[in-house]
Design an enzyme around this catalytic site. Structure first.
Site, PDB file in Angstrom:
ATOM      1  N   ASN A  98      -6.163  -4.417  15.421  1.00  0.00           N
ATOM      2  CA  ASN A  98      -5.580  -5.348  16.407  1.00  0.00           C
ATOM      3  C   ASN A  98      -4.634  -6.265  15.636  1.00  0.00           C
ATOM      4  O   ASN A  98      -4.632  -6.265  14.405  1.00  0.00           O
ATOM      5  CB  ASN A  98      -6.664  -6.125  17.161  1.00  0.00           C
ATOM      6  CG  ASN A  98      -7.509  -6.955  16.218  1.00  0.00           C
ATOM      7  OD1 ASN A  98      -7.020  -7.902  15.607  1.00  0.00           O
ATOM      8  ND2 ASN A  98      -8.763  -6.587  16.072  1.00  0.00           N
ATOM      9  N   GLY A 153     -15.088  -0.293  16.715  1.00  0.00           N
ATOM     10  CA  GLY A 153     -14.522   1.059  16.668  1.00  0.00           C
ATOM     11  C   GLY A 153     -14.129   1.514  15.271  1.00  0.00           C
ATOM     12  O   GLY A 153     -14.835   1.267  14.301  1.00  0.00           O
ATOM     13  N   ASP A 168     -11.772   0.451  13.424  1.00  0.00           N
ATOM     14  CA  ASP A 168     -11.480  -0.728  12.607  1.00  0.00           C
ATOM     15  C   ASP A 168     -12.762  -1.227  11.917  1.00  0.00           C
ATOM     16  O   ASP A 168     -12.779  -1.459  10.688  1.00  0.00           O
ATOM     17  CB  ASP A 168     -10.923  -1.808  13.549  1.00  0.00           C
ATOM     18  CG  ASP A 168     -10.141  -2.897  12.836  1.00  0.00           C
ATOM     19  OD1 ASP A 168      -9.912  -2.759  11.620  1.00  0.00           O
ATOM     20  OD2 ASP A 168      -9.762  -3.870  13.501  1.00  0.00           O
ATOM     21  N   GLY A 178      -9.890   4.037  22.697  1.00  0.00           N
ATOM     22  CA  GLY A 178     -11.259   3.514  22.716  1.00  0.00           C
ATOM     23  C   GLY A 178     -11.300   2.200  23.476  1.00  0.00           C
ATOM     24  O   GLY A 178     -11.074   2.166  24.697  1.00  0.00           O
ATOM     25  N   VAL A 179     -11.526   1.130  22.744  1.00  0.00           N
ATOM     26  CA  VAL A 179     -11.599  -0.211  23.338  1.00  0.00           C
ATOM     27  C   VAL A 179     -10.340  -0.522  24.169  1.00  0.00           C
ATOM     28  O   VAL A 179     -10.428  -1.182  25.207  1.00  0.00           O
ATOM     29  CB  VAL A 179     -11.757  -1.278  22.217  1.00  0.00           C
ATOM     30  CG1 VAL A 179     -11.675  -2.686  22.775  1.00  0.00           C
ATOM     31  CG2 VAL A 179     -13.069  -1.085  21.479  1.00  0.00           C
TER      32      VAL A 179
END
Ligand code: AR6
Length: 174
Positions: A27, A35, A37, A127-128
């Site tokens: 991000n 996730g 990250d 994902g997110v």
């Protein structure tokens, strides 16, 4: 020599890939998250976060803009670099496809500048950030196929069966 990189698909965990560069679906804060990250920072160790903090203290004081990419060490991961990119959050009202395509192009550009020949990507934004998997796969594959790069292999690392199937259908359909 620039050409479009060869695409390979691998099921599993991107943090286990032995490649030159691993792409992180980050991000814009660059300071970690869940996730991919979360997994990259957990397994790569604190050196990655230290470099991310240094980037925030310097050139990227306002964060990394969506669609852009920046590299750090890969710490303890079996790779030389992590290329952090910020995917767009999926929107029903606005077409943000170009920003997602930009993540792949910019990550490849940064990786090639570093001299990377093999680059592993997750399904950025799928994902997110809520991007529908089939469309995320279409954009990922079309963008890599239309990018000339010194990178020789792009390895999509797909975390679950649905993601793998979506990428496989896209790669084999054309
Ligand atoms: N290896 C490969 N793929 C994975 C792994 C893994 N270890 N873990 C998850 N995936 P996401 P995004 C898949 O949410 O949508 C973070 O909090 C996952 O199943 O990681 O771009 C960041 O800090 C999905 O298919 O990234 C941001 O805030 C794909 O990787 C935000 O999430 C991407 O899921 C970014 O969201």
């Amino acid at each position: 020599m620039a050409h479009s990189p060869k695409i390979t698909l691998v099921p599993g965990d991107i943090t286990e890939q032995h490649v030159d560069a691993i792409v992180n679906a980050a991000n814009s804060s660059l300071l970690g998250g869940g996730g991919v990250d979360g997994a990259i920072h957990r397994r790569g160790g604190p050196e990655i976060l230290a470099e991310c903090r240094a980037l925030r203290a310097g050139h990227y004081g306002g964060g990394l803009p969506t669609g852009r990419a920046v590299a750090t060490t890969a710490g303890r991961l079996p790779a030389r670099w992590v290329v952090h990119t910020v995917g767009p959050v999926w929107s029903r009202d606005e077409d943000r496809s170009e920003l997602l395509a930009s993540c792949y192009r910019e990550s490849l550009r940064i990786a090639a500048e570093l001299g990377a020949r093999t680059v592993a990507f997750p399904a950025v934004s799928a994902g997110v950030y809520g991007w529908p998997m089939e469309d995320a796969a279409r954009i990922a594959v079309e963008t890599v196929r239309s990018t000339q790069s010194a990178v020789e292999e792009v390895r999509f690392v797909l975390f679950d069966e649905r993601a793998y199937q979506a990428f496989a259908e896209r790669v084999h359909s054309s």
